[in-house]
Design a protein around this motif. Sequence first.
Motif: not given
Length: 179
Positions: A80-89, A91-103
């Motif tokens: 399975d693939i989890y990816l954050c398509p957002h830019r650095h700034g 403010g999403c919950r998925c961009r590492k170091p946030e835990t959204g993809m893991l959760l």
Amino acid sequence: MTIKRNIEAIFIDRDGTIGGDTTIHYPGELQLFPFTKIALTKLKEQNIQLFSFTNQPGIADGKATTEDFIQELEAFGFDDIYLCPHRHGDGCRCRKPETGMLLQAAEKHHLDLTKCVVIGDRWSDIVAGIKVGATTILVQTGAGYDALHTYRHKWANMNADYIATNLEDAVSWLFSHSE
């Protein structure tokens, strides 16, 4: 040889961990490290779910699509693939170091993240893993040197469970290390 610990899933970063260098390589451009396919095969032989989790801001910039990354990573053998398509700034919950993809993966696959492993080359990979209680392995390929030296202040009060030379070394550690 078998892995001695009860691992439910392994989350592996893309750029700098399975191939490439310190920069993002878009689908079709990423060159896997020579040991990557063998390392992934050894893990799959243990019936451990392998998930890719990766920050890919180029999607937001129109440089590639989510589907491009998913097709490439599935072809590499990820379950399975989890990816954050957002830019650095953004403010999403998925961009590492946030835990959204893991959760998200934990909910979808009914995982206890404390029984999972996170492998990556950036401080943000390790911090995301530490936040959810996963076993963390920092590889020194890609941005691994910078994570240990240039950006160590970003995770100064935390430590990876293991510092590996590369993905091959990380997999060897998982096979030899028991809790």
